[in-house]
Design a protein around this motif. Sequence first.
Motif, PDB file in Angstrom:
ATOM      1  N   ASP A   1      -5.436   9.963   3.468  1.00  0.00           N
ATOM      2  CA  ASP A   1      -6.776   9.673   2.937  1.00  0.00           C
ATOM      3  C   ASP A   1      -7.587   8.749   3.847  1.00  0.00           C
ATOM      4  OD1 ASP A   1      -6.296  11.217   0.755  1.00  0.00           O
ATOM      5  OD2 ASP A   1      -5.882   9.561  -0.625  1.00  0.00           O
TER       6      ASP A   1
ATOM      7  N   ARG B   1      -1.809  -1.768  -5.324  1.00  0.00           N
ATOM      8  CA  ARG B   1      -2.758  -2.632  -6.035  1.00  0.00           C
ATOM      9  C   ARG B   1      -3.025  -2.093  -7.434  1.00  0.00           C
ATOM     10  NH1 ARG B   1      -8.342  -1.594  -2.698  1.00  0.00           N
ATOM     11  NH2 ARG B   1      -8.007   0.607  -2.279  1.00  0.00           N
TER      12      ARG B   1
ATOM     13  N   GLY C   1       2.754   4.701   3.652  1.00  0.00           N
ATOM     14  CA  GLY C   1       3.509   3.685   2.919  1.00  0.00           C
ATOM     15  C   GLY C   1       4.505   4.311   1.959  1.00  0.00           C
TER      16      GLY C   1
ATOM     17  N   ASP D   1      -1.981  -6.534  -4.849  1.00  0.00           N
ATOM     18  CA  ASP D   1      -3.263  -6.358  -4.171  1.00  0.00           C
ATOM     19  C   ASP D   1      -3.274  -7.398  -3.062  1.00  0.00           C
ATOM     20  OD1 ASP D   1      -5.877  -6.476  -3.271  1.00  0.00           O
ATOM     21  OD2 ASP D   1      -6.733  -6.081  -5.250  1.00  0.00           O
ATOM     22  N   VAL D   2      -3.270  -6.963  -1.829  1.00  0.00           N
ATOM     23  CA  VAL D   2      -3.134  -7.899  -0.710  1.00  0.00           C
ATOM     24  C   VAL D   2      -4.356  -8.822  -0.559  1.00  0.00           C
ATOM     25  CG1 VAL D   2      -1.611  -6.291   0.526  1.00  0.00           C
ATOM     26  CG2 VAL D   2      -4.039  -6.377   1.121  1.00  0.00           C
TER      27      VAL D   2
ATOM     28  N   GLY E   1       0.422   8.162   1.055  1.00  0.00           N
ATOM     29  CA  GLY E   1       0.322   8.162   2.516  1.00  0.00           C
ATOM     30  C   GLY E   1       1.588   7.699   3.235  1.00  0.00           C
TER      31      GLY E   1
ATOM     32  N   GLY F   1       0.830  -1.218   0.000  1.00  0.00           N
ATOM     33  CA  GLY F   1       0.000   0.000   0.000  1.00  0.00           C
ATOM     34  C   GLY F   1       0.854   1.253   0.000  1.00  0.00           C
ATOM     35  N   ALA F   2       1.825   1.285  -0.925  1.00  0.00           N
ATOM     36  CA  ALA F   2       2.874   2.329  -0.837  1.00  0.00           C
ATOM     37  C   ALA F   2       2.749   3.409  -1.900  1.00  0.00           C
ATOM     38  CB  ALA F   2       4.243   1.665  -0.905  1.00  0.00           C
ATOM     39  N   ASN F   3       1.636   3.431  -2.624  1.00  0.00           N
ATOM     40  CA  ASN F   3       1.501   4.479  -3.645  1.00  0.00           C
ATOM     41  C   ASN F   3       1.213   5.851  -3.046  1.00  0.00           C
ATOM     42  OD1 ASN F   3      -0.994   2.723  -3.353  1.00  0.00           O
ATOM     43  ND2 ASN F   3      -1.899   4.606  -4.133  1.00  0.00           N
TER      44      ASN F   3
ATOM     45  N   PRO G   1       1.145   4.316  13.909  1.00  0.00           N
ATOM     46  CA  PRO G   1       1.982   5.344  13.264  1.00  0.00           C
ATOM     47  C   PRO G   1       1.774   6.768  13.783  1.00  0.00           C
ATOM     48  CG  PRO G   1       0.156   4.726  11.828  1.00  0.00           C
ATOM     49  CD  PRO G   1       0.074   3.827  13.031  1.00  0.00           C
ATOM     50  N   GLY G   2       0.748   6.964  14.600  1.00  0.00           N
ATOM     51  CA  GLY G   2       0.356   8.330  14.982  1.00  0.00           C
ATOM     52  C   GLY G   2      -0.919   8.674  14.241  1.00  0.00           C
TER      53      GLY G   2
HETATM   54  N1  NAP Z   1      -3.322   7.856   9.028  1.00  0.00           N
HETATM   55  C1  NAP Z   1      -3.486   7.528  10.284  1.00  0.00           C
HETATM   56  O1  NAP Z   1      -3.761   8.369  11.145  1.00  0.00           O
HETATM   57  C2  NAP Z   1      -3.350   6.096  10.712  1.00  0.00           C
HETATM   58  C3  NAP Z   1      -3.549   5.792  12.067  1.00  0.00           C
HETATM   59  C4  NAP Z   1      -3.411   4.497  12.485  1.00  0.00           C
HETATM   60  C5  NAP Z   1      -3.068   3.537  11.575  1.00  0.00           C
HETATM   61  N2  NAP Z   1      -2.900   3.835  10.245  1.00  0.00           N
HETATM   62  C6  NAP Z   1      -2.540   2.744   9.326  1.00  0.00           C
HETATM   63  O2  NAP Z   1      -1.494   3.144   8.471  1.00  0.00           O
HETATM   64  C7  NAP Z   1      -1.533   2.384   7.268  1.00  0.00           C
HETATM   65  C8  NAP Z   1      -1.366   3.316   6.071  1.00  0.00           C
HETATM   66  O3  NAP Z   1      -2.481   4.163   5.993  1.00  0.00           O
HETATM   67  P1  NAP Z   1      -2.407   5.676   5.538  1.00  0.00           P
HETATM   68  O4  NAP Z   1      -2.775   6.504   6.689  1.00  0.00           O
HETATM   69  O5  NAP Z   1      -1.150   5.945   4.829  1.00  0.00           O
HETATM   70  O6  NAP Z   1      -3.666   5.717   4.525  1.00  0.00           O
HETATM   71  P2  NAP Z   1      -3.770   5.893   2.938  1.00  0.00           P
HETATM   72  O7  NAP Z   1      -2.999   7.071   2.487  1.00  0.00           O
HETATM   73  O8  NAP Z   1      -5.213   5.829   2.637  1.00  0.00           O
HETATM   74  O9  NAP Z   1      -3.034   4.595   2.373  1.00  0.00           O
HETATM   75  C9  NAP Z   1      -3.607   3.323   2.407  1.00  0.00           C
HETATM   76  C10 NAP Z   1      -2.891   2.489   1.364  1.00  0.00           C
HETATM   77  O10 NAP Z   1      -3.376   1.141   1.411  1.00  0.00           O
HETATM   78  C11 NAP Z   1      -3.641   0.747   0.085  1.00  0.00           C
HETATM   79  N3  NAP Z   1      -4.553  -0.391  -0.017  1.00  0.00           N
HETATM   80  C12 NAP Z   1      -5.850  -0.494   0.393  1.00  0.00           C
HETATM   81  N4  NAP Z   1      -6.333  -1.709   0.069  1.00  0.00           N
HETATM   82  C13 NAP Z   1      -5.331  -2.389  -0.538  1.00  0.00           C
HETATM   83  C14 NAP Z   1      -5.212  -3.674  -1.100  1.00  0.00           C
HETATM   84  N5  NAP Z   1      -6.237  -4.543  -1.117  1.00  0.00           N
HETATM   85  N6  NAP Z   1      -4.019  -4.046  -1.633  1.00  0.00           N
HETATM   86  C15 NAP Z   1      -2.977  -3.203  -1.641  1.00  0.00           C
HETATM   87  N7  NAP Z   1      -3.030  -1.952  -1.146  1.00  0.00           N
HETATM   88  C16 NAP Z   1      -4.203  -1.557  -0.608  1.00  0.00           C
HETATM   89  C17 NAP Z   1      -4.151   1.994  -0.594  1.00  0.00           C
HETATM   90  O11 NAP Z   1      -4.123   1.857  -1.997  1.00  0.00           O
HETATM   91  P3  NAP Z   1      -5.131   2.700  -2.977  1.00  0.00           P
HETATM   92  O12 NAP Z   1      -4.496   4.036  -3.166  1.00  0.00           O
HETATM   93  O13 NAP Z   1      -5.147   1.864  -4.214  1.00  0.00           O
HETATM   94  O14 NAP Z   1      -6.454   2.788  -2.295  1.00  0.00           O
HETATM   95  C18 NAP Z   1      -3.131   2.984  -0.066  1.00  0.00           C
HETATM   96  O15 NAP Z   1      -1.934   2.902  -0.790  1.00  0.00           O
HETATM   97  C19 NAP Z   1      -2.863   1.623   7.300  1.00  0.00           C
HETATM   98  O16 NAP Z   1      -2.642   0.277   7.673  1.00  0.00           O
HETATM   99  C20 NAP Z   1      -3.651   2.349   8.377  1.00  0.00           C
HETATM  100  O17 NAP Z   1      -4.615   1.516   8.994  1.00  0.00           O
HETATM  101  C21 NAP Z   1      -3.033   5.096   9.807  1.00  0.00           C
END
Ligand code: NAP
Length: 299
Positions: free
Chosen positions: A258, A37, A18, A63-64, A16, A12-14, A252-253
């Motif tokens: 998104d 994905r 990641g 795609d996980v 945020g 999920g590194a495109n 992560p905080g």
């Molecule tokens: N942001 C926060 O405050 C926060 C707090 C606690 C935990 N987290 C955790 O941090 C991690 C990263 O989240 P983020 O905050 O960076 O959110 P984000 O910007 O929405 O990123 C989420 C990523 O996961 C990908 N993803 C979703 N479903 C997938 C699948 N089936 N296969 C592969 N990739 C998939 C998305 O891809 P698409 O672009 O294709 O949708 C996107 O790249 C998550 O596990 C989240 O639960 C975040």
Amino acid sequence: MGDVCRYAVVTGANKGIGFETVKQLAKSGVTVILTARNEKRGMKATSLLNEQGLSNVVFHQLDVQDAKSIESLAKFVQTQYGRLDILVNNAGASGVVVDEDVLRALNVDPVDWLAGKAVNVIQVAMKTTYESAKLCLDTNYYGVKNVTEALLPLLQNSPSARIVNVSSLRSELKRVPNEERRKELGDVENLTEDKLDKILQNFLHDLKQDALEVNGWQMMLPAYSISKVSLNAYTRILARKYPKMCINCVHPGYVNTDINWHTGTMPVEEGAEGSVMLALLPDGGPTGCYFDRTVVDEF
Ligand SMILES: NC(=O)c1ccc[n+]([C@@H]2O[C@H](COP(=O)([O-])OP(=O)(O)OC[C@H]3O[C@@H](n4cnc5c(N)ncnc54)[C@H](OP(=O)(O)O)[C@@H]3O)[C@@H](O)[C@H]2O)c1
């Protein structure tokens, strides 16, 4: 590992956290396979990093939720590198259907959001449907499990393997209202993947019956919460099974991305710090632990 090249996969590194994790790992000299994905989004993100001089970032689709896609990534890593040193399970889904305009209008205080106090207010803006919950469990728990299982043989070829499971504050056991379930999930000696499967099946059953609250599930992001509680439990099971690796999970905080509709307050640069630190742990570092960003905390 001295000067020897290390290889990492980040899911999920495109965008945020990641994306930023890939950037920071690449800057520290690790060869990183940026996965996404969506091929287009993933290639674009990779090009962006390559253009910034990080030629040690390569793209592979993942795609996980898709067994074939997972298999294809494992084959790629096997053929190209023969081993994997770091796996960052970062991809995540929120588990809710959201009306973003309504959510923005509510203007929830970040402190209330984090404490889970905003639960009644935000119900107006977000709904947990059976489909959104299933997708969440399949991504945040089963997705991590399937990706990890496929890459474990390659991680076992590494002299110092690291697995980082990106969790959440919502994973903390003190937030699980049902006492029996809380005890079961915290009983690390007796935890099994079968037990976790049963808990998740019960969750989906209760959701279908509209009986989450009465059965003591978390009401703030219910599917997301139990997916991350299960992810932490899985982290502990894995750490016991593979004592030579460092396998940890991290909150992560509250990061501006998104996934929380940009309600988060922290920049991604800070949000990636925990994942990066755990990915680069020295030999003999902690394993089977939960971190709140870079500091070890109670499960
Ligand atoms: N942001 C926060 O405050 C926060 C707090 C606690 C935990 N987290 C955790 O941090 C991690 C990263 O989240 P983020 O905050 O960076 O959110 P984000 O910007 O929405 O990123 C989420 C990523 O996961 C990908 N993803 C979703 N479903 C997938 C699948 N089936 N296969 C592969 N990739 C998939 C998305 O891809 P698409 O672009 O294709 O949708 C996107 O790249 C998550 O596990 C989240 O639960 C975040």
